[in-house]
Scaffold this motif. Structure first.
Motif, short mmCIF file in Angstrom:
data_model
loop_
_atom_site.label_atom_id
_atom_site.label_comp_id
_atom_site.label_asym_id
_atom_site.label_seq_id
_atom_site.Cartn_x
_atom_site.Cartn_y
_atom_site.Cartn_z
N ARG A 228 0.82 -1.21 0.00
CA ARG A 228 0.00 0.00 0.00
C ARG A 228 0.86 1.27 0.00
O ARG A 228 0.61 2.21 -0.76
CB ARG A 228 -0.90 0.03 1.25
CG ARG A 228 -2.12 -0.86 1.20
CD ARG A 228 -2.85 -0.78 2.53
NE ARG A 228 -4.07 -1.57 2.54
CZ ARG A 228 -4.79 -1.77 3.63
NH1 ARG A 228 -4.42 -1.26 4.79
NH2 ARG A 228 -5.91 -2.49 3.57
N ARG A 231 4.66 0.92 -2.73
CA ARG A 231 4.63 0.20 -4.00
C ARG A 231 5.37 0.93 -5.11
O ARG A 231 5.73 0.32 -6.11
CB ARG A 231 3.19 -0.09 -4.43
CG ARG A 231 2.33 1.13 -4.69
CD ARG A 231 0.93 0.70 -5.14
NE ARG A 231 0.05 1.83 -5.40
CZ ARG A 231 -0.74 2.38 -4.49
NH1 ARG A 231 -0.71 1.93 -3.25
NH2 ARG A 231 -1.52 3.39 -4.80
N HIS A 232 5.60 2.25 -4.93
CA HIS A 232 6.32 3.00 -5.96
C HIS A 232 7.81 3.14 -5.65
O HIS A 232 8.54 3.78 -6.42
CB HIS A 232 5.71 4.39 -6.10
CG HIS A 232 4.28 4.38 -6.53
ND1 HIS A 232 3.85 3.79 -7.69
CD2 HIS A 232 3.16 4.87 -5.92
CE1 HIS A 232 2.54 3.92 -7.80
NE2 HIS A 232 2.09 4.58 -6.75
N ASP A 267 -5.34 -8.31 -3.41
CA ASP A 267 -6.40 -7.38 -3.78
C ASP A 267 -6.14 -5.97 -3.25
O ASP A 267 -6.79 -5.01 -3.68
CB ASP A 267 -7.76 -7.86 -3.24
CG ASP A 267 -8.39 -8.93 -4.14
OD1 ASP A 267 -7.88 -9.12 -5.27
OD2 ASP A 267 -9.36 -9.55 -3.71
N GLU A 268 -5.17 -5.84 -2.32
CA GLU A 268 -4.82 -4.52 -1.78
C GLU A 268 -4.01 -3.70 -2.78
O GLU A 268 -3.82 -2.50 -2.60
CB GLU A 268 -4.00 -4.69 -0.50
CG GLU A 268 -4.73 -5.36 0.64
CD GLU A 268 -5.79 -4.45 1.25
OE1 GLU A 268 -5.76 -3.24 0.98
OE2 GLU A 268 -6.66 -4.96 1.98
N VAL A 269 -3.52 -4.34 -3.83
CA VAL A 269 -2.63 -3.69 -4.78
C VAL A 269 -3.43 -3.20 -5.99
O VAL A 269 -4.45 -3.79 -6.36
CB VAL A 269 -1.53 -4.67 -5.25
CG1 VAL A 269 -0.48 -3.97 -6.08
CG2 VAL A 269 -0.89 -5.35 -4.05
N GLU A 270 -2.99 -2.10 -6.60
CA GLU A 270 -3.66 -1.61 -7.80
C GLU A 270 -3.55 -2.66 -8.91
O GLU A 270 -2.67 -3.53 -8.87
CB GLU A 270 -3.06 -0.28 -8.26
CG GLU A 270 -1.71 -0.35 -8.96
CD GLU A 270 -0.54 -0.61 -8.06
OE1 GLU A 270 0.58 -0.74 -8.57
OE2 GLU A 270 -0.73 -0.69 -6.83
N VAL A 271 -4.43 -2.57 -9.90
CA VAL A 271 -4.60 -3.64 -10.88
C VAL A 271 -3.28 -4.00 -11.57
O VAL A 271 -2.94 -5.18 -11.70
CB VAL A 271 -5.65 -3.26 -11.94
CG1 VAL A 271 -5.70 -4.29 -13.07
CG2 VAL A 271 -7.03 -3.14 -11.29
N GLU A 272 -2.54 -3.01 -12.01
CA GLU A 272 -1.30 -3.30 -12.74
C GLU A 272 -0.31 -4.06 -11.88
O GLU A 272 0.28 -5.07 -12.30
CB GLU A 272 -0.67 -2.00 -13.23
CG GLU A 272 0.59 -2.21 -14.07
CD GLU A 272 1.17 -0.90 -14.58
OE1 GLU A 272 2.31 -0.94 -15.08
OE2 GLU A 272 0.49 0.14 -14.50
N GLY A 273 -0.12 -3.60 -10.64
CA GLY A 273 0.80 -4.28 -9.73
C GLY A 273 0.29 -5.65 -9.34
O GLY A 273 1.07 -6.60 -9.18
N ARG A 274 -1.04 -5.79 -9.18
CA ARG A 274 -1.63 -7.08 -8.82
C ARG A 274 -1.39 -8.10 -9.92
O ARG A 274 -1.05 -9.27 -9.66
CB ARG A 274 -3.12 -6.89 -8.58
CG ARG A 274 -3.79 -8.07 -7.88
CD ARG A 274 -5.30 -7.89 -7.82
NE ARG A 274 -5.66 -6.50 -7.59
CZ ARG A 274 -6.85 -6.00 -7.89
NH1 ARG A 274 -7.76 -6.75 -8.49
NH2 ARG A 274 -7.12 -4.73 -7.63
N ARG A 275 -1.58 -7.67 -11.16
CA ARG A 275 -1.36 -8.57 -12.30
C ARG A 275 0.09 -9.07 -12.31
O ARG A 275 0.35 -10.26 -12.47
CB ARG A 275 -1.69 -7.85 -13.60
CG ARG A 275 -1.46 -8.71 -14.85
CD ARG A 275 -1.87 -7.98 -16.12
NE ARG A 275 -1.04 -6.80 -16.36
CZ ARG A 275 -1.49 -5.55 -16.32
NH1 ARG A 275 -2.74 -5.29 -16.03
NH2 ARG A 275 -0.67 -4.53 -16.56
#
Length: 408
Positions: A228, A231-232, A267-275
């Protein structure tokens, strides 16, 4: 209170004009002399070593937020700060505040050169001998000496920025013999330096110590926190690679509950990072021969990828590579593997494709002679590990060693 804040308050007082004092009966104070202006609080300027360390820390905090420019500039700033401090008069180091700033600098990525200079200057006070010599031993890889000198120092007994760095170093020195104490020290480092690169590094390191210790609940909590908040970070890419491997090795509750916990975490991660994380988990699971995990992660990854995209191609590769050794899925997976365009794959995935196709050929050749006979199933076969995977595992081991000896 910082100098900027003091200056701002003083400017506000001057703009407001002189303060008029009212008399005790509520009058306007006519005829009374105006009150004397408020004098600014005395502020002692920071010394050169302290200023340089503060500048370095501000730059490193931008690295934690994902600034590639700050990351590239860090090396130049480290060299500049080291040169300036080495050029200072030896008497500067007789002051404890400067000596401790130098240790903070060294543990923040500056390395041992400045500490060697301090030792040669003969200005290290008796009270700081253990700190300076212990930090130097730590940075030079003399672990036994570093443990004897550094571990006994209370991180709360020194300035906060140094205390956080000291707790990080101590955690690395005790992690093999006392993982529980290492975790406590990393917790302390995070508490002492919230929102900084020190916290980012401590959090990243603690997650993998928890994975080794098998503390699943805290592992999940801190992993979600990292994903959260950081991640950057410039170091998040390396974290995700190692995190995916750790996920496949952890003993989650079996079956559907295991995958539900994994999904809830990601699921806590944004879509791009989750993928990307699902694809990394799928690849790591294939490498470890964990077909069920590989298939689950690959299928989740493909639902998040654009049809026909490279990520969708990767997900199809990982799923087929995991299922080709499963009874009844051979022909389906072989067709998938043969249809993959090698030119679109990264070199490591090409190695995986070659290994999967090689496994398919072995399965088919082994089955051919006994096609007319009753065959006894021998169970799933483990996919051969490609040379690139073995090289990657070796590289991760070297990275762990570097991280253990240095902050960044």
């Amino acid at each position: 209170m910082t100098r900027a804040l003091v200056a701002g308050l003083w400017a506000a007082v001057l703009l407001a004009g002189p303060v008029q004092a009212a008399d005790s009966h509520g009058g306007g104070g006519h005829g009374e002399a105006p009150a004397a202006p408020i004098e600014p609080l005395p502020v002692k300027p920071y010394t050169v070593p302290v200023e340089l360390v503060r500048t370095l820390q501000l730059l490193q905090d931008q690295v934690a937020l994902g600034s590639a420019q700050a990351h590239h500039g860090q090396r130049a700033l480290l060299a500049h700060a080291e040169a300036r401090m080495i050029a200072l008069e030896p008497e500067v180091w007789a002051e404890t505040v400067n000596l401790r700033a130098a240790v903070t600098f060294a543990l923040s990525g500056g390395g041992p050169t400045l500490l060697r200079h301090l030792v040669a200057s003969g200005k290290v006070t008796e009270s700081d001998t253990s700190l300076v010599f212990g930090a130097l031993a730590y940075l030079e890889g003399r672990e036994k000496e570093a443990r004897a000198l550094l571990v006994k120092i209370d991180p709360l007994s020194v300035p906060v920025s140094l205390g956080a760095q000291l707790a990080m170093a101590q955690s690395a020195l005790v992690v093999r013999d006392d993982p529980t104490q290492s975790i406590r020290l990393l917790d302390l480092a995070r508490l002492l330096a919230p929102g900084t690169l020190v916290e980012e590094g401590a959090l990243r390191r603690e997650i993998f110590v928890l994975a080794q210790a098998g503390d699943l609940a805290k592992f999940e909590a801190l992993a979600v926190q990292y994903l959260r908040r950081f991640r950057h970070s410039v170091y998040a890419g390396n974290f995700r690679q190692r995190f995916a491997g750790a996920l496949t090795r952890l003993d989650f509750t079996g079956g559907e509950a295991r995958f539900a916990r994994l999904q809830a975490m990601l699921d806590e991660v944004e879509v791009e990072g989750r993928r990307e994380l699902y694809l990394l988990v799928a690849r790591a699971a294939v490498d470890q021969g964990k077909s069920a995990t590989a298939v689950f992660a690959a299928e989740r990854g493909v639902t998040l990828a654009e049809p026909g995209s490279q990520d969708a191609l990767r997900a199809g590769l990982y799923r087929a590579a995991a299922l080709i050794v499963v009874e009844g899925r051979f022909e389906e997976c072989l067709d998938t593997l043969r249809a993959i365009d090698r030119a679109r794959l990264e070199p490591g995935d090409r190695d995986l494709l070659d290994a999967a196709l090689s496994t398919a050929r072995e399965i088919r050749s082994a089955a051919a002679p006994s096609a007319s006979a009753d065959a006894t199933p021998t169970g799933p076969r483990v996919l051969p590990v490609a040379p690139a995977i073995a090289r990657a595992e070796g590289a991760i081991g070297r990275i762990d060693e570097i991280m253990r000896r240095s902050q960044r």
